[in-house]
Write a protein that holds these residues in place. Structure first.
Motif, short mmCIF file in Angstrom:
data_model
loop_
_atom_site.label_atom_id
_atom_site.label_comp_id
_atom_site.label_asym_id
_atom_site.label_seq_id
_atom_site.Cartn_x
_atom_site.Cartn_y
_atom_site.Cartn_z
N ILE A 23 2.36 -85.76 22.41
CA ILE A 23 2.24 -84.51 21.66
C ILE A 23 3.53 -83.71 21.67
O ILE A 23 3.92 -83.12 20.65
N TRP A 24 4.22 -83.70 22.82
CA TRP A 24 5.45 -82.90 22.86
C TRP A 24 6.49 -83.46 21.89
O TRP A 24 7.25 -82.72 21.27
N ASP A 27 5.40 -82.31 18.46
CA ASP A 27 5.77 -80.90 18.29
C ASP A 27 7.27 -80.75 18.05
O ASP A 27 7.71 -79.90 17.27
N ALA A 30 7.85 -81.51 14.52
CA ALA A 30 7.49 -80.37 13.67
C ALA A 30 8.57 -79.29 13.72
O ALA A 30 8.92 -78.70 12.70
N LEU A 31 9.12 -79.04 14.91
CA LEU A 31 10.20 -78.06 15.04
C LEU A 31 11.44 -78.50 14.28
O LEU A 31 12.11 -77.69 13.64
N LEU A 49 2.70 -75.29 15.09
CA LEU A 49 2.77 -75.85 16.45
C LEU A 49 1.40 -75.82 17.13
O LEU A 49 0.98 -76.81 17.74
N GLY A 52 -0.94 -78.16 15.00
CA GLY A 52 -0.53 -79.55 15.18
C GLY A 52 -0.86 -80.08 16.57
O GLY A 52 -1.30 -81.21 16.72
N THR A 53 -0.64 -79.23 17.58
CA THR A 53 -0.95 -79.64 18.95
C THR A 53 -2.45 -79.90 19.13
O THR A 53 -2.85 -80.92 19.70
N SER A 56 -3.43 -83.07 16.94
CA SER A 56 -2.90 -84.30 17.54
C SER A 56 -3.65 -84.66 18.81
O SER A 56 -4.03 -85.82 19.01
N ILE A 118 -1.11 -81.68 8.66
CA ILE A 118 -1.72 -81.75 10.00
C ILE A 118 -2.95 -82.66 9.98
O ILE A 118 -3.10 -83.55 10.84
N ALA A 151 3.89 -84.99 11.16
CA ALA A 151 4.24 -83.83 12.00
C ALA A 151 5.52 -83.17 11.48
O ALA A 151 5.61 -81.94 11.38
N GLY A 155 5.95 -79.38 9.71
CA GLY A 155 6.91 -78.37 10.15
C GLY A 155 7.74 -77.83 9.00
O GLY A 155 7.96 -76.61 8.89
#
Length: 287
Positions: A23-24, A27, A30-31, A49, A52-53, A56, A118, A151, A155
């Motif tokens: 997940i990180w 993310d 996405a960033l 974020l 999406g978190t 996911s 998403i 993802a 973003g």
């Protein structure tokens, strides 16, 4: 039999099932998508974020609910809370579905396109990858790689409410990165996947051929990584060229010596590779 546990412990089990290490990276994608737009809008950024978190994590939990029987026979996954009986199949699918729906709804705070991407990522992972392709074809992780692409697209859409060539290319980079990364993992745990009856490419091919396809996959990815310099700048090209050279060198080492140990090294290098590229986009766009 499902064992009774406190709400706090249950949350810990769900956190583990949500695969935070994946997940990180999603993310971060996405960033990077948001940064690629050259805009940072706080509320839409928080929306993509958070949404999406949740989505996911929900998709991961559904995946592990569906795959309890396969996870039982794989050493790598045999200690998951679903396998140990702490979370039932029905419960995992229910909770994961609620998280996916909630995450999709939160994406609407940014705009409908963000919410769509998403949801798209979650549905590709569950329906296309887990249920349809993974049990049937070695192309499972190839096509399933679009779940990660979504993802990055979410973003970018959160900042612009659009889908452009630059966001498409970022998503395609993640799509092209995925096979080499996960085939390395499958080569390391070839016996596990074979026991579970999952036709990952390294299960069906000799180690030398598997390593060859990992190298080819990484080589095909390289242009998608490099071309993004058109939207990020020369410093990005320098960083990415160095990282890509290291990755391709490691791919050749694996090809010459296709052992489980070298496959594990390849897997451990490819995750930081993508992370560094995404972080470079974020940092350079902020600067």
């Amino acid at each position: 039999m499902i064992m009774a546990t406190s709400p706090t412990v249950k949350l810990i089990y769900y956190a583990k099932l949500s695969k935070p290490r994946i997940i990180w990276l999603l993310d971060l994608a996405a960033l990077a998508g948001a940064a690629l737009s050259s805009k940072f809008l706080l509320i839409p950024l928080i929306s993509v974020l958070a949404g999406g978190t949740l989505a996911s994590g929900g998709a991961m939990i559904i995946n592990e609910g569906i795959e309890i029987d396969k996870d039982k026979v794989m050493k790598r996954t045999s200690k998951r809370p679903t396998v140990m009986g702490y979370v039932s199949k029905k419960e995992a699918i229910l909770v994961g579905s609620v998280m996916l729906v909630l995450g999709t709804a939160i994406g609407l705070i940014a705009n409908p396109l963000t919410s769509f991407f998403i949801l798209l990522g979650g549905l590709i992972y569950i329906l296309v990858y887990t249920i349809w392709l993974k049990p049937r074809t070695p192309l499972n992780i190839v096509i399933g790689g679009f779940a990660g692409s979504a993802a990055a697209w979410a973003g970018y859409a959160a900042m612009t409410d659009t889908f452009t060539i630059s966001s498409l290319l970022l998503g395609l980079l993640i799509f092209m990165w995925t096979p080499g990364h996960f085939w390395s993992l499958a080569l390391k745990y070839k016996e596990d996947y074979s026991k579970a009856g999952i036709p990952m490419l390294p299960v069906l091919l000799p180690e030398k051929d598997s390593a060859k396809y990992i190298a080819i996959s990484n080589a095909l990815m390289a242009p998608f990584a490099l071309i993004l310099y058109l939207y990020v700048g020369l410093p990005y090209l320098i960083v990415t060229s160095i990282m890509t050279a290291l990755l391709l060198y490691n791919s050749m080492v694996l090809f010459r010596n296709p052992t489980a140990e070298e496959a594990w090294k390849s897997f451990k290098i490819s995750a930081p590779y993508l992370a560094v590229i995404l972080l470079t986009i974020i940092i350079l766009k902020i600067i």
